[in-house]
Structures are given as structure tokens and as C-alpha cells.
Design a protein around this motif. Structure first.
Motif, mmCIF file in Angstrom:
data_model
loop_
_atom_site.group_PDB
_atom_site.id
_atom_site.type_symbol
_atom_site.label_atom_id
_atom_site.label_comp_id
_atom_site.label_asym_id
_atom_site.label_seq_id
_atom_site.Cartn_x
_atom_site.Cartn_y
_atom_site.Cartn_z
ATOM 1 N N HIS A 151 22.803 -20.222 8.846
ATOM 2 C CA HIS A 151 21.934 -21.381 8.687
ATOM 3 C C HIS A 151 21.635 -22.074 10.014
ATOM 4 C CE1 HIS A 151 21.993 -21.018 4.405
ATOM 5 N NE2 HIS A 151 23.315 -21.037 4.368
ATOM 6 N N ARG A 155 18.121 -20.042 11.595
ATOM 7 C CA ARG A 155 16.983 -20.968 11.550
ATOM 8 C C ARG A 155 16.221 -20.960 12.877
ATOM 9 N NH1 ARG A 155 19.647 -25.156 10.682
ATOM 10 N NH2 ARG A 155 19.562 -26.141 12.729
ATOM 11 N N HIS A 158 14.419 -17.495 13.346
ATOM 12 C CA HIS A 158 13.265 -17.354 12.452
ATOM 13 C C HIS A 158 12.092 -18.166 12.988
ATOM 14 C CE1 HIS A 158 10.898 -16.881 8.840
ATOM 15 N NE2 HIS A 158 10.743 -18.189 8.804
ATOM 16 N N ARG A 159 12.385 -19.350 13.481
ATOM 17 C CA ARG A 159 11.327 -20.218 13.998
ATOM 18 C C ARG A 159 10.703 -19.632 15.266
ATOM 19 N NH1 ARG A 159 14.049 -25.323 15.261
ATOM 20 N NH2 ARG A 159 14.178 -25.498 12.993
#
Length: 251
Positions: A151, A155, A158-159
Motif C-alpha cells: 500500500h 501506490r 502505480h502513480r
């Protein structure tokens, strides 16, 4: 520097340790042995086997093992074997995602190494040199992270990359997934130890991949404190984007 026999020794010891652990799992099937005791027994048996083999064939070399006593004499040794007898022990007996790491370090850099992933029936080593495999997964990068950091690291990645994020346990399994082209990168934004990182980094670099710290700097081994702050193993064209992405973390 390591010679061919060092590469061959790393390959053989990692492979035979993995085979021994597989036999332990086979014998435990149907028994009432608790998972925690099986994990402990596997760690201990693998450590004893690796240390015994290295003591017999490289008696003058030092050893740093996750399961052994850390002796300060290794800091002045010219050759140090850094080993993780059972990496991803939480998966031992539950999944194929555990591995065995064996690496030789000279002057702070790994010069020979092997990672066995018995669940994949394969051992990768620095010799023969792994054939570089470019990603087979298409336009969207796939990145492996630790389950505990999905997480946070996931995150950010992915961004930054639009990446598909996957998670498994063992550092060796994640690194070898990059070597064999199943994913494009393995990123760990938290702390690891040298025995987690050394052999996977050696094999990955031999395969033409990038293996570096989170800021892009070189990995160094056989330090007084074996803690290793973060890791990137990736296809070369992703290095700068991943370094930039991880530089924004606040945890």
C-alpha cells in the motif's frame, strides 16, 4: 576475484540446499508438525548444510548468515560468503515463493552468487551468465513489491509508472521474477539485510539488469551493520523513473 569454481560452488550449494528443503517438506506432509516448527527446522538445517559445505571447500573464507552468529572478523576478511539459508520462510510449506541465497563478496562487491527457487525447479547463478530476458508483459509495467509494503511502495509506483502492482514474500523470488521476464521490476522501499539482497543482486546484474539502492547508488556489502536501506532491481530503462518515484516517499 572469484574463479569458475566459486561460481560453481555457489550454484551447487544453493541447489542442494533447496533440494534438501524440498525433501523436508515432502516428509512433513500428513504430519502434525506445526508450521512454526517446520520453518525453524528448515532455517536451521539449511544454515548447517551451507556452513558445512563452505567450511569444507572454502575453509579460509568468512561467512555471514542470517541464521548464524555475526563475527567481527568478517570485516577484515578478503572473501566473505553472505547467505540466506531460507529466504521467505513465511512461505515455506505454504507456497512456492521461497528461495536460497548464496553469494561471495570481495572488496564490498558480490563476485559470485546463486539463487535457488525450488518451487520453480530452477537455480540462477552468476556463471553461466543468465541470458538477459526482456519483459514479456506488454506496455503496462509489472512491478513486484513486498506484501508488507504493497500500500505504500505500490501506490507510488502505480502513480509514477502506471504499473500493475504484485506482491510476494521472498526477495529472491521477486528478483528472479525480473530475471526471467515475468515482471519489469522489484522495488523495496524499506529496510532489508545484506543476506536478503546480495545473491539476488549478483545474479540480476549478471543478467544485465540494474540492481541499486533506492537513490540509484551502488550496493555495498560486508558492512559492520548488515542492514541494507532499500532495493531496486529492474530493467535498465526503468531505473531513473523508479528512483524519482521512490524519492518522494514520506515513510
Amino acid at each position: 576475484m572469484a574463479d569458475s569454481s566459486d561460481h560453481a560452488l555457489a550454484f551447487r550449494v544453493a541447489s542442494e540446499t533447496g533440494e534438501m528443503l524440498q525433501r523436508m517438506l515432502a516428509k512433513s506432509e500428513g504430519s502434525r508438525q506445526r508450521w512454526s516448527s517446520l520453518e525453524y527446522a528448515g532455517d536451521r538445517a539449511a544454515h548447517d548444510f551451507i556452513v558445512g559445505e563452505l567450511a569444507e571447500h572454502r575453509p579460509d573464507d568468512a561467512i555471514l548468515s542470517e541464521e548464524g552468529r555475526d563475527r567481527s572478523t568478517r570485516l577484515t576478511a578478503q572473501r566473505v560468503w553472505i547467505v540466506d539459508p531460507l529466504d521467505g520462510s513465511n512461505d515455506f510449506g505454504w507456497s512456492a515463493h521461497w528461495s536460497v541465497h548464496v553469494a561471495l563478496v570481495e572488496a564490498g562487491k558480490p563476485t559470485a552468487g546463486a539463487v535457488a527457487v525450488p518451487g520453480w525447479d530452477t537455480t540462477w547463478a552468476t556463471e553461466p551468465t543468465p541470458v538477459p530476458i526482456m519483459s514479456r508483459v506488454g506496455d503496462q509495467p509489472r512491478v513486484l513489491v513486498a506484501r508488507s509494503r504493497r500500500h505504500v511502495d505500490g501506490r507510488l509506483l502505480h502513480r509514477a509508472l502506471g504499473a500493475e502492482i504484485l506482491a510476494v514474500g521472498s526477495a529472491g523470488v521477486k528478483a528472479m521474477a525480473v530475471v526471467r521476464g515475468e515482471v519489469d521490476a522489484y522495488v523495496h522501499g524499506g529496510g532489508l539485510y545484506e543476506w536478503d539482497v546480495c545473491a539476488p543482486a549478483a545474479v540480476a546484474e549478471a543478467a544485465g539488469l540494474v540492481a541499486c539502492r533506492l537513490d540509484g547508488s551502488e550496493l555495498w556489502f560486508n558492512k559492520a551493520d548488515p542492514w541494507s536501506p532499500g532495493l531496486i532491481i529492474c530493467q535498465p530503462d526503468l531505473r531513473d523513473t523508479i528512483v524519482d518515484a521512490m524519492s518522494t516517499r514520506r515513510f
